[in-house]
Motif scaffolding. Structure first.
Motif, PDB file in Angstrom:
ATOM      1  N   VAL A   1     -15.165   2.383   0.654  1.00  0.00           N
ATOM      2  CA  VAL A   1     -15.999   2.486  -0.547  1.00  0.00           C
ATOM      3  C   VAL A   1     -17.179   1.538  -0.406  1.00  0.00           C
ATOM      4  O   VAL A   1     -17.166   0.623   0.430  1.00  0.00           O
ATOM      5  CB  VAL A   1     -15.197   2.165  -1.827  1.00  0.00           C
ATOM      6  N   ALA A   2     -18.189   1.748  -1.217  1.00  0.00           N
ATOM      7  CA  ALA A   2     -19.411   0.960  -1.074  1.00  0.00           C
ATOM      8  C   ALA A   2     -19.299  -0.415  -1.709  1.00  0.00           C
ATOM      9  O   ALA A   2     -19.776  -1.411  -1.153  1.00  0.00           O
ATOM     10  CB  ALA A   2     -20.592   1.718  -1.681  1.00  0.00           C
ATOM     11  N   ARG A   3     -18.680  -0.504  -2.894  1.00  0.00           N
ATOM     12  CA  ARG A   3     -18.653  -1.757  -3.648  1.00  0.00           C
ATOM     13  C   ARG A   3     -17.239  -2.058  -4.122  1.00  0.00           C
ATOM     14  O   ARG A   3     -16.428  -1.136  -4.289  1.00  0.00           O
ATOM     15  CB  ARG A   3     -19.567  -1.656  -4.870  1.00  0.00           C
ATOM     16  N   PRO A   4     -16.920  -3.332  -4.374  1.00  0.00           N
ATOM     17  CA  PRO A   4     -15.587  -3.658  -4.891  1.00  0.00           C
ATOM     18  C   PRO A   4     -15.232  -2.889  -6.153  1.00  0.00           C
ATOM     19  O   PRO A   4     -14.089  -2.458  -6.330  1.00  0.00           O
ATOM     20  CB  PRO A   4     -15.684  -5.168  -5.158  1.00  0.00           C
ATOM     21  N   ALA A   5     -16.212  -2.701  -7.061  1.00  0.00           N
ATOM     22  CA  ALA A   5     -15.921  -1.993  -8.310  1.00  0.00           C
ATOM     23  C   ALA A   5     -15.447  -0.569  -8.067  1.00  0.00           C
ATOM     24  O   ALA A   5     -14.695  -0.001  -8.874  1.00  0.00           O
ATOM     25  CB  ALA A   5     -17.159  -1.990  -9.201  1.00  0.00           C
ATOM     26  N   ASP A   6     -15.878   0.032  -6.930  1.00  0.00           N
ATOM     27  CA  ASP A   6     -15.482   1.406  -6.625  1.00  0.00           C
ATOM     28  C   ASP A   6     -13.981   1.527  -6.359  1.00  0.00           C
ATOM     29  O   ASP A   6     -13.410   2.610  -6.504  1.00  0.00           O
ATOM     30  CB  ASP A   6     -16.259   1.921  -5.410  1.00  0.00           C
ATOM     31  N   VAL A   7     -13.346   0.422  -5.946  1.00  0.00           N
ATOM     32  CA  VAL A   7     -11.905   0.458  -5.687  1.00  0.00           C
ATOM     33  C   VAL A   7     -11.147   0.827  -6.956  1.00  0.00           C
ATOM     34  O   VAL A   7     -10.136   1.539  -6.917  1.00  0.00           O
ATOM     35  CB  VAL A   7     -11.432  -0.910  -5.137  1.00  0.00           C
ATOM     36  N   GLY A   8     -11.654   0.355  -8.100  1.00  0.00           N
ATOM     37  CA  GLY A   8     -10.986   0.635  -9.358  1.00  0.00           C
ATOM     38  C   GLY A   8     -10.963   2.103  -9.725  1.00  0.00           C
ATOM     39  O   GLY A   8     -10.182   2.516 -10.595  1.00  0.00           O
ATOM     40  N   GLN A   9     -11.822   2.915  -9.100  1.00  0.00           N
ATOM     41  CA  GLN A   9     -11.870   4.341  -9.389  1.00  0.00           C
ATOM     42  C   GLN A   9     -10.913   5.160  -8.525  1.00  0.00           C
ATOM     43  O   GLN A   9     -10.789   6.370  -8.711  1.00  0.00           O
ATOM     44  CB  GLN A   9     -13.302   4.858  -9.196  1.00  0.00           C
TER      45      GLN A   9
ATOM     46  N   ARG B   1     -11.182  -3.509 -12.656  1.00  0.00           N
ATOM     47  CA  ARG B   1     -10.355  -2.744 -13.588  1.00  0.00           C
ATOM     48  C   ARG B   1      -9.844  -1.505 -12.857  1.00  0.00           C
ATOM     49  O   ARG B   1     -10.625  -0.747 -12.281  1.00  0.00           O
ATOM     50  CB  ARG B   1     -11.167  -2.355 -14.823  1.00  0.00           C
ATOM     51  N   THR B   2      -8.531  -1.304 -12.853  1.00  0.00           N
ATOM     52  CA  THR B   2      -7.920  -0.199 -12.106  1.00  0.00           C
ATOM     53  C   THR B   2      -7.334   0.834 -13.059  1.00  0.00           C
ATOM     54  O   THR B   2      -7.018   0.533 -14.215  1.00  0.00           O
ATOM     55  CB  THR B   2      -6.815  -0.721 -11.166  1.00  0.00           C
ATOM     56  N   ARG B   3      -7.184   2.042 -12.555  1.00  0.00           N
ATOM     57  CA  ARG B   3      -6.683   3.132 -13.393  1.00  0.00           C
ATOM     58  C   ARG B   3      -5.204   2.963 -13.714  1.00  0.00           C
ATOM     59  O   ARG B   3      -4.732   3.399 -14.768  1.00  0.00           O
ATOM     60  CB  ARG B   3      -6.906   4.471 -12.678  1.00  0.00           C
ATOM     61  N   ARG B   4      -4.463   2.390 -12.777  1.00  0.00           N
ATOM     62  CA  ARG B   4      -3.037   2.188 -12.965  1.00  0.00           C
ATOM     63  C   ARG B   4      -2.704   0.745 -12.638  1.00  0.00           C
ATOM     64  O   ARG B   4      -3.498   0.056 -11.980  1.00  0.00           O
ATOM     65  CB  ARG B   4      -2.239   3.130 -12.048  1.00  0.00           C
ATOM     66  N   PRO B   5      -1.553   0.234 -13.076  1.00  0.00           N
ATOM     67  CA  PRO B   5      -1.168  -1.137 -12.723  1.00  0.00           C
ATOM     68  C   PRO B   5      -1.209  -1.339 -11.214  1.00  0.00           C
ATOM     69  O   PRO B   5      -0.722  -0.497 -10.444  1.00  0.00           O
ATOM     70  CB  PRO B   5       0.262  -1.250 -13.264  1.00  0.00           C
ATOM     71  N   ALA B   6      -1.805  -2.436 -10.780  1.00  0.00           N
ATOM     72  CA  ALA B   6      -1.985  -2.721  -9.351  1.00  0.00           C
ATOM     73  C   ALA B   6      -1.062  -3.858  -8.919  1.00  0.00           C
ATOM     74  O   ALA B   6      -0.505  -4.588  -9.746  1.00  0.00           O
ATOM     75  CB  ALA B   6      -3.443  -3.072  -9.067  1.00  0.00           C
ATOM     76  N   PHE B   7      -0.934  -4.001  -7.606  1.00  0.00           N
ATOM     77  CA  PHE B   7      -0.066  -5.011  -7.020  1.00  0.00           C
ATOM     78  C   PHE B   7      -0.885  -5.935  -6.127  1.00  0.00           C
ATOM     79  O   PHE B   7      -1.896  -5.512  -5.547  1.00  0.00           O
ATOM     80  CB  PHE B   7       1.055  -4.350  -6.212  1.00  0.00           C
ATOM     81  N   GLN B   8      -0.443  -7.173  -6.000  1.00  0.00           N
ATOM     82  CA  GLN B   8      -1.112  -8.141  -5.134  1.00  0.00           C
ATOM     83  C   GLN B   8      -0.105  -8.695  -4.138  1.00  0.00           C
ATOM     84  O   GLN B   8       0.856  -9.359  -4.511  1.00  0.00           O
ATOM     85  CB  GLN B   8      -1.697  -9.293  -5.950  1.00  0.00           C
ATOM     86  N   MET B   9      -0.311  -8.397  -2.850  1.00  0.00           N
ATOM     87  CA  MET B   9       0.529  -8.979  -1.804  1.00  0.00           C
ATOM     88  C   MET B   9       0.106 -10.429  -1.584  1.00  0.00           C
ATOM     89  O   MET B   9      -1.088 -10.748  -1.580  1.00  0.00           O
ATOM     90  CB  MET B   9       0.377  -8.204  -0.497  1.00  0.00           C
ATOM     91  N   LEU B  10       1.087 -11.290  -1.395  1.00  0.00           N
ATOM     92  CA  LEU B  10       0.841 -12.723  -1.217  1.00  0.00           C
ATOM     93  C   LEU B  10       1.256 -13.100   0.192  1.00  0.00           C
ATOM     94  O   LEU B  10       2.342 -13.647   0.427  1.00  0.00           O
ATOM     95  CB  LEU B  10       1.616 -13.517  -2.276  1.00  0.00           C
ATOM     96  N   HIS B  11       0.385 -12.817   1.164  1.00  0.00           N
ATOM     97  CA  HIS B  11       0.704 -13.020   2.577  1.00  0.00           C
ATOM     98  C   HIS B  11       0.541 -14.466   3.025  1.00  0.00           C
ATOM     99  O   HIS B  11       1.127 -14.868   4.030  1.00  0.00           O
ATOM    100  CB  HIS B  11      -0.202 -12.139   3.447  1.00  0.00           C
ATOM    101  N   VAL B  12      -0.253 -15.234   2.323  1.00  0.00           N
ATOM    102  CA  VAL B  12      -0.572 -16.600   2.751  1.00  0.00           C
ATOM    103  C   VAL B  12      -0.289 -17.557   1.601  1.00  0.00           C
ATOM    104  O   VAL B  12      -0.099 -17.135   0.458  1.00  0.00           O
ATOM    105  CB  VAL B  12      -2.046 -16.711   3.192  1.00  0.00           C
ATOM    106  N   PRO B  13      -0.256 -18.870   1.870  1.00  0.00           N
ATOM    107  CA  PRO B  13      -0.054 -19.830   0.779  1.00  0.00           C
ATOM    108  C   PRO B  13      -1.216 -19.803  -0.207  1.00  0.00           C
ATOM    109  O   PRO B  13      -2.310 -19.334   0.117  1.00  0.00           O
ATOM    110  CB  PRO B  13       0.015 -21.184   1.510  1.00  0.00           C
ATOM    111  N   PRO B  14      -1.017 -20.312  -1.413  1.00  0.00           N
ATOM    112  CA  PRO B  14      -2.118 -20.397  -2.379  1.00  0.00           C
ATOM    113  C   PRO B  14      -3.260 -21.238  -1.824  1.00  0.00           C
ATOM    114  O   PRO B  14      -3.042 -22.162  -1.028  1.00  0.00           O
ATOM    115  CB  PRO B  14      -1.476 -21.091  -3.599  1.00  0.00           C
ATOM    116  N   PRO B  15      -4.491 -20.931  -2.212  1.00  0.00           N
ATOM    117  CA  PRO B  15      -5.640 -21.701  -1.717  1.00  0.00           C
ATOM    118  C   PRO B  15      -5.592 -23.143  -2.191  1.00  0.00           C
ATOM    119  O   PRO B  15      -5.037 -23.453  -3.253  1.00  0.00           O
ATOM    120  CB  PRO B  15      -6.841 -20.955  -2.292  1.00  0.00           C
ATOM    121  N   ALA B  16      -6.224 -24.039  -1.409  1.00  0.00           N
ATOM    122  CA  ALA B  16      -6.204 -25.466  -1.728  1.00  0.00           C
ATOM    123  C   ALA B  16      -7.396 -25.900  -2.566  1.00  0.00           C
ATOM    124  O   ALA B  16      -7.281 -26.756  -3.433  1.00  0.00           O
ATOM    125  CB  ALA B  16      -6.152 -26.281  -0.433  1.00  0.00           C
TER     126      ALA B  16
END
Length: 374
Positions: free
Chosen positions: A61-69, A84-99
């Motif tokens: 997609v061209a822009r981050p906002a387009d992902v929500g579509q 803003r997404t059409r359906r509930p989204a998930f976030q994978m946590l592959h790395v530790p939280p940022p410092a």
């Protein structure tokens, strides 16, 4: 459609890390099961790394906002701006939280409206503290070793030769400097004096990054190390591991804690013994062939390597047992279960509901009549 969303403006690199292998392996297995899945990239068109993953569907997609579509289920693999997404989204946590403070606030904002999914029990506890949520609200979907690792035949081992491999990224947090210090430890030099020939091979994974380029030049100049190109496919990595006896997975342990360590389970499925730091999620990777040592400790790494050498090559039964853990099929079963489960509200949804409740008009006061008696 299940869409795995990669970081905006970044191509998906082949052969450089566990997050990439995890994502692509999940997509391939979902397709094998007849479930539509794809990798989504932003702002790169067809130059988004798809050439390194034949047979894996990509959508740019061209822009981050387009992902929500995008319709269907979205699984964000890396940090990604709030959309803003059409359906509930998930976030994978592959790395530790940022410092850093700025990145920490940005990550909290991004994650508050997504259902968090960690790759280990350690990572779930770490992120629960960071997000200030109950650890039970964070699901765990473990990584896996592709089936080619268990199927790869072991190469013939010359008597008296121990083949040691470091296949992590060339970055300080992955413990490469601990490895370099260990090479000169007396426990290792004594083994050589006793007639044991030890070869050390390091892959160039991560050499495309600024720190990786510096480390790469150091390794090229080191007479005790054979530096080879990074393996870009699971098949190539499985072949490489089957040509070695011990895989080293040191970790910095000071400012980085490995959330899992996919290389560890791949190595064990390929029949290697693993010497890993007893830190972060690495202890959870034990399939029966792991020796754990303190992190950021060259002496401890030398002791662990010597112990692995003393144990000798892993037997067929040991390898067969190792291959029953962290399989691709089990990982995708976990993922499908998580994505299909009825979810509790995210923190952002709870806040929105409370704000809606507070903003609602108050009911008119209820008049209580005193009444009269005759």
């Amino acid at each position: 459609m299940i869409s795995f969303v990669w970081a905006p403006g970044e191509p998906l690199p082949a052969g450089t890390g566990g997050s990439e292998n995890y994502t692509v392996g999940q997509v391939r297995e979902l397709h094998r099961r007849g479930v539509a899945a794809q990798v989504v990239t932003t702002g790169l068109g067809v130059h988004d790394g798809r050439d390194g993953f034949p047979g894996v569907p990509f959508h740019s997609v061209a822009r981050p906002a387009d992902v929500g579509q995008i319709d269907g289920t979205l699984v964000f693999i890396t940090e990604f701006p709030t959309v803003r997404t059409r359906r509930p989204a998930f976030q994978m946590l592959h790395v530790p939280p940022p410092a850093g403070d700025r990145r920490r606030e940005a990550m909290r904002a991004q994650t508050r409206d997504r259902h968090p999914v960690a790759t280990s029990r350690f990572a779930a506890r770490l992120w629960a503290d960071f997000l200030d949520v109950d650890v039970a609200t964070i699901d765990v979907v473990h990584p896996f070793a592709e089936t080619v690792f268990a199927a790869e035949p072991r190469s013939t081992r010359r008597p008296g030769v121990v083949r040691v491999l470091y296949a992590g990224r060339l970055s300080p947090e992955k413990g490469i400097y601990t490895l370099l210090s260990m090479l000169h430890h007396e426990l290792i030099t004594d083994l050589v004096d006793e007639g044991v020939e030890i070869t050390f091979t390091v892959t160039a994974a991560g050499a495309d990054k600024p720190q990786g380029r510096i480390i790469h030049r150091m390794l090229e100049a080191h007479a005790g190390i054979t530096l080879i190109d990074a393996a870009r496919t699971p098949e190539a990595m499985a072949t490489l591991m089957a040509e070695h006896d011990v895989v080293l997975m040191p970790s910095n342990g000071q400012y980085w804690h490995e959330t899992f360590g996919i290389v560890s389970i791949e190595a064990q499925h390929a029949g290697c013994r693993v010497v890993a730091s007893d830190d972060g999620g690495l202890p959870e990777t034990d399939c029966g062939l792991v020796t754990l040592v303190p992190a950021d400790d060259a002496s401890a790494l030398a002791v662990g390597l010597r112990h692995a050498i003393t144990l000798g090559p892993a037997g067929d039964a040991e390898r067969a047992h190792a291959t029953t853990r962290f399989t691709l099929e089990h990982s995708v079963d976990e993922l499908v279960d998580v994505l299909g489960r009825v979810r509790p509200p995210t923190p952002a949804q709870v806040v929105d509901q409370l704000e809606t409740l507070v903003a609602a008009p108050s009911p008119p006061p209820r008049l209580i009549g005193t009444g009269t008696s005759a």
